[in-house]
Design an enzyme around this catalytic site. Structure first.
Site, mmCIF file in Angstrom:
data_model
loop_
_atom_site.group_PDB
_atom_site.id
_atom_site.type_symbol
_atom_site.label_atom_id
_atom_site.label_comp_id
_atom_site.label_asym_id
_atom_site.label_seq_id
_atom_site.Cartn_x
_atom_site.Cartn_y
_atom_site.Cartn_z
ATOM 1 N N GLU A 173 16.042 37.407 21.462
ATOM 2 C CA GLU A 173 16.081 36.405 20.712
ATOM 3 C C GLU A 173 15.482 36.373 19.465
ATOM 4 O O GLU A 173 15.759 36.679 18.056
ATOM 5 C CB GLU A 173 15.756 35.145 20.963
ATOM 6 C CG GLU A 173 16.549 33.606 20.169
ATOM 7 C CD GLU A 173 16.144 32.354 21.021
ATOM 8 O OE1 GLU A 173 16.047 32.032 21.739
ATOM 9 O OE2 GLU A 173 16.971 31.708 19.562
ATOM 10 N N GLU A 224 19.119 19.484 23.138
ATOM 11 C CA GLU A 224 20.239 19.818 21.738
ATOM 12 C C GLU A 224 21.151 19.422 21.912
ATOM 13 O O GLU A 224 22.448 20.184 22.121
ATOM 14 C CB GLU A 224 19.851 21.846 21.649
ATOM 15 C CG GLU A 224 18.526 22.398 21.495
ATOM 16 C CD GLU A 224 18.186 23.235 21.187
ATOM 17 O OE1 GLU A 224 17.290 23.687 20.704
ATOM 18 O OE2 GLU A 224 18.424 24.449 22.100
ATOM 19 N N ASP A 249 9.482 27.069 22.013
ATOM 20 C CA ASP A 249 10.852 27.547 22.176
ATOM 21 C C ASP A 249 10.689 29.885 22.220
ATOM 22 O O ASP A 249 10.804 30.206 21.117
ATOM 23 C CB ASP A 249 11.482 27.560 21.140
ATOM 24 C CG ASP A 249 13.248 28.250 21.726
ATOM 25 O OD1 ASP A 249 13.779 28.222 23.062
ATOM 26 O OD2 ASP A 249 13.401 27.839 21.025
HETATM 27 O O1 GCW Z 1 15.965 29.026 21.659
HETATM 28 C C1 GCW Z 1 16.483 27.332 22.289
HETATM 29 C C2 GCW Z 1 17.796 28.894 21.720
HETATM 30 C C3 GCW Z 1 19.341 28.514 21.715
HETATM 31 C C4 GCW Z 1 19.045 27.697 23.565
HETATM 32 C C5 GCW Z 1 17.818 26.792 23.584
HETATM 33 C C6 GCW Z 1 17.470 26.497 25.054
HETATM 34 C C7 GCW Z 1 20.744 28.312 25.175
HETATM 35 O O2 GCW Z 1 18.261 28.930 20.321
HETATM 36 O O3 GCW Z 1 20.153 29.066 21.935
HETATM 37 O O4 GCW Z 1 20.162 27.497 23.830
HETATM 38 O O5 GCW Z 1 16.936 27.665 23.616
HETATM 39 O O6 GCW Z 1 16.989 27.426 25.506
HETATM 40 O O7 GCW Z 1 18.023 25.111 26.035
#
Ligand code: GCW
Length: 724
Positions: A416, A314, A388
């Protein structure tokens, strides 16, 4: 139950978004700040029993940790027992006696032998004779383990266990039991829904909040022994002298509680902070920079735990930027940490659009070829599922697939994807489902728990990380019930074979009420809560259909984001033919990453567990499920049932009024109101959206959503909390 259900339906007619609680202030109420360490007086009969065997307490030793033990007992015992019970500086009979190995009389050979097998963190709890006196004994090899034993005993007392004849010992199954804080240096918490970051960087290193101690107490009470203070999307400034001085202050506060500090680091810090022209792990100047930095850290914090790294994920920099592998990057850091006994926790959460491979498969493809290539002080930290932290995912196929590399579990405790800390979702059942899942890697019974605790592959280090759900909210977690997720995480990290239900029972008794009927009712609601949320959000294996970026609310229509695999439509693949992601051999063949016979089972819809059906298969809307329903009917019924279940929860909780502290009761009631509105929002948005493709009527008896899909699609939440 049926009556309740009808009741709930009736109630629904009157539910709306209007605030139900205006006006009734509660002054001086229990805010929930004390968490599960409340120590309110026990029922009289229990007190009398306990006072028979504990008339005073005695703690041998004078380390800072021993002081913590004393302070805790002083807070707990007089209050729990409603008596003026005190510490004695000498051993007496009918005492609670806390002993560390070097204080134990050499003649106590049996006790010393037991301790030989308990390591640095295990403890003995035993009512019996010590030096000729009848005592309640907490014994351990180290002061921190004695602290763990003390908390374990207090837990037994808080939950009403008779001390008579108590004889037990315990050691943690996992070595590193760590919270990950996704906290930025400006106190914003990424994916945090419980206020600001706990760490007041501005006032550090001078100002030490009592909250820092209470945070450490709470962690020690459930055996959490590490904390990564800052976000994995790391700010390089954390490694500057300005911030290291502040980190040092926190480490000093946490040390007596056995809580070691770790930091997330940005891989290109030698460049962004150090002014080098590269962060290539093969460049000797880069390794030298890290070596100096690490030396400085250990100078300040001799027991510093190590680094957590999100690299080439990311947008974060990483070794891949220089054509190096994850192992190359992790090993360079591991080499500089090793002389200080530090570890590297290297995250496996990687995926890249440029790769022509489906997202759920990428971590496995990238990491399994590196198995055995990591330095011994590296753990690869793997999210529980392959994508995720969705409301439900299968376990990540990496578990079991890296026999020569310690794999560490990463759970997300913060909400989240599970309702932003306004939805009541007890995660104990999610943790349990993942830990008990069978990888079959060495035949039946090769559970994920046995992978991460090292039983299956003899890992030299083991660990579990939990992304914290804590902030400056007076009750720590925003929603009082969600304190249980912090608690459950710690308990499972200590012992992954515990049951979610027993953890929920203990937490409820320690935190909310000791009335047996109320405990049963609350535990029952906790145990169903995650399934309820899966039903109104992502039933039958659906996933990743939430709002873009902020991840708030339903948005199965998202199709406009820069990468295919950020879009909802990529994941649900609804079209007029059907719905679901074909990860079977006829599709992207993600199932091949699992061991046999799981792989074969997941390859066919008939043998795929229904809760994961659409994770692995794209199926026609009229596909017939085992119980005879069509896929469409079942999907819609899940959405309706989930929302109805929340309505029922509001009723059940309302009926507990008077049995729970008023402020906590009110907070949970208000959150349930939000949850109910949002469960219906999810239901309406998803049912209306998918109906465009199924073209099928709602199952008989269900009223069509009143909402209008276009209006729902237009909702904007520019300031939704926790954004990245
Ligand atoms: O789930 C995603 C989140 C990000 C997060 C990423 C990760 C910290 O939306 O906010 O970043 O995973 O786990 O690195």
């Amino acid at each position: 139950m049926m009556r309740l259900f009808r009741h709930a339906l009736l109630l629904c007619l009157f539910c709306s978004a209007t605030p139900a609680f205006a006006g009734d202030a509660i002054i001086g109420g229990d805010t929930g700040y004390r968490l599960w360490l409340k120590y309110d007086a026990l029922p009289e009969i229990q007190r009398r029993n306990y006072l028979k065997s504990i008339k005073s307490w005695y703690v041998a030793g004078n380390s800072d940790t021993h002081k913590v033990i004393r302070t805790e007992l002083e807070a707990a015992l007089p209050s729990l027992l409603a008596s003026d019970i005190k510490e004695h500086t000498q051993l007496r009979k009918q005492q609670l006696v806390v002993l560390t190995r070097d204080q134990i009389a050499a003649s106590e050979t049996e006790l010393l032998t037991t301790l030989n097998n308990l390591g640095d963190e295990g403890y003995v709890l035993r009512q019996g004779r010590y030096q000729g006196r009848s005592v309640m004994l907490v014994a351990a090899n180290t002061p921190v383990a004695a602290l763990y034993g003390t908390y374990a005993l207090l837990r037994e007392m808080q939950t009403g266990t008779p001390l008579n004849g108590l004889a037990t010992h315990s050691t943690p199954a996992l070595q590193l039991r760590v919270l990950n804080h996704w906290d930025d240096l400006d106190r914003h918490v990424e994916r945090g829904f419980a206020g600001e970051s706990l760490w007041d960087w501005h006032k550090l290193p001078v100002y030490e909040y009592q909250r820092y101690h209470d945070y450490a107490r709470a962690n020690a009470s459930i055996g959490i022994n590490g904390t990564v203070l800052n976000n994995v999307n790391a700010d390089p400034l954390i490694l500057s002298p300005l911030y290291l001085e502040k980190v040092e202050a926190l480490a000093d506060t946490f040390r007596p509680y056995g809580l070691r500090v770790y930091l997330s680091v940005k891989f290109n810090s030698p460049q962004s902070l150090g002014g080098l022209d590269t962060a290539d792990p093969f460049d000797p100047r880069v390794e030298a920079w890290w070596k100096d930095k690490v030396a400085d850290i250990y100078q300040r914090i001799p027991d510093f735990g190590g680094f957590l790294v999100k690299a080439n994920s990311e947008g974060q920099p990483g070794p891949g930027d220089y054509g190096r592998s994850h192992a190359d990057g992790a090993n360079m850091l591991a080499r500089v940490l090793a002389p200080h006994n530090g570890v590297v926790m290297w995250r496996a959460f990687v995926y890249a659009n440029e790769k022509n491979e489906e997202r759920s498969k990428q971590a496995y493809s990238e990491f399994t070829p590196l198995d055995g290539k990591f330095e011994p002080n590296v753990l690869v930290q793997v999210k529980n599922g392959p994508i995720d932290f969705q409301p439900r995912e299968p376990f990540s196929p990496l578990f079991g697939a890296m026999p020569n590399t310690p794999l560490m579990m990463e759970f997300q405790i913060t909400m989240e994807y599970l309702g932003f800390s306004t939805h009541w979702v007890y995660l104990g059942t999610l943790f349990e489902e993942v830990l008990d899942a069978d990888t079959y890697i060495k035949g039946p019974g090769s559970t994920v728990a046995k992978v991460i605790d090292g039983q299956l592959h003899d890992y030299p280090i083991t660990g579990m990380a939990g992304v914290a759900n804590i902030g400056t909210d007076p009750n720590w977690t925003g929603h009082p019930i969600l304190q249980s997720n912090w608690f459950a995480y710690g308990r499972f990290a200590w012992d992954p074979t515990l049951s979610a239900e027993s953890i929920a029972q203990n937490w409820t008794r320690m935190s909310l009420t000791r009335e047996p009927a109320a405990v049963d009712e609350i535990v029952d609601m906790m145990m169903q809560s995650r399934e309820t949320t899966v039903s109104y959000m992502t039933p039958l294996g659906l996933h990743h259909i939430m709002g873009a970026d902020h991840h708030y609310g339903p948005a199965p229509w998202v199709d406009f984001l820069g990468r295919d695999d950020w879009n909802s439509v990529y994941y649900h693949r609804a079209d007029t033919d059907g719905i679901g992601f074909d990860r079977s051999p006829s599709g992207v063949d993600a199932v091949s990453q699992y061991a046999s016979p799981l792989r074969e089972e997941l390859s066919k819809p008939e043998t795929t567990p229904e809760p994961l059906l659409l994770w692995f298969h794209h199926l026609p809307w009229d596909y017939t499920l085992a119980d005879g329903r069509t896929l469409w009917d079942a999907l819609v019924q899940h959405y309706y049932q989930g929302a109805d279940d929340v309505a029922e929860m509001t009723q059940r909780w309302a009926a507990l009024k008077g049995q729970i502290s008023p402020l906590i009761h009110k907070q949970v009631s208000m959150s349930l109101q939000i949850q109910l509105n949002e469960a219906r929002w999810w239901r309406d948005a998803c049912v209306l959206y998918f109906q465009q493709y199924s073209g099928m009527p709602l199952p008989k008896g269900l009223a069509a959503p009143q909402a209008d899909l276009d209006t729902l699609k237009q909702k904007q939440f520019p300031h939704a909390p926790g954004q990245g």
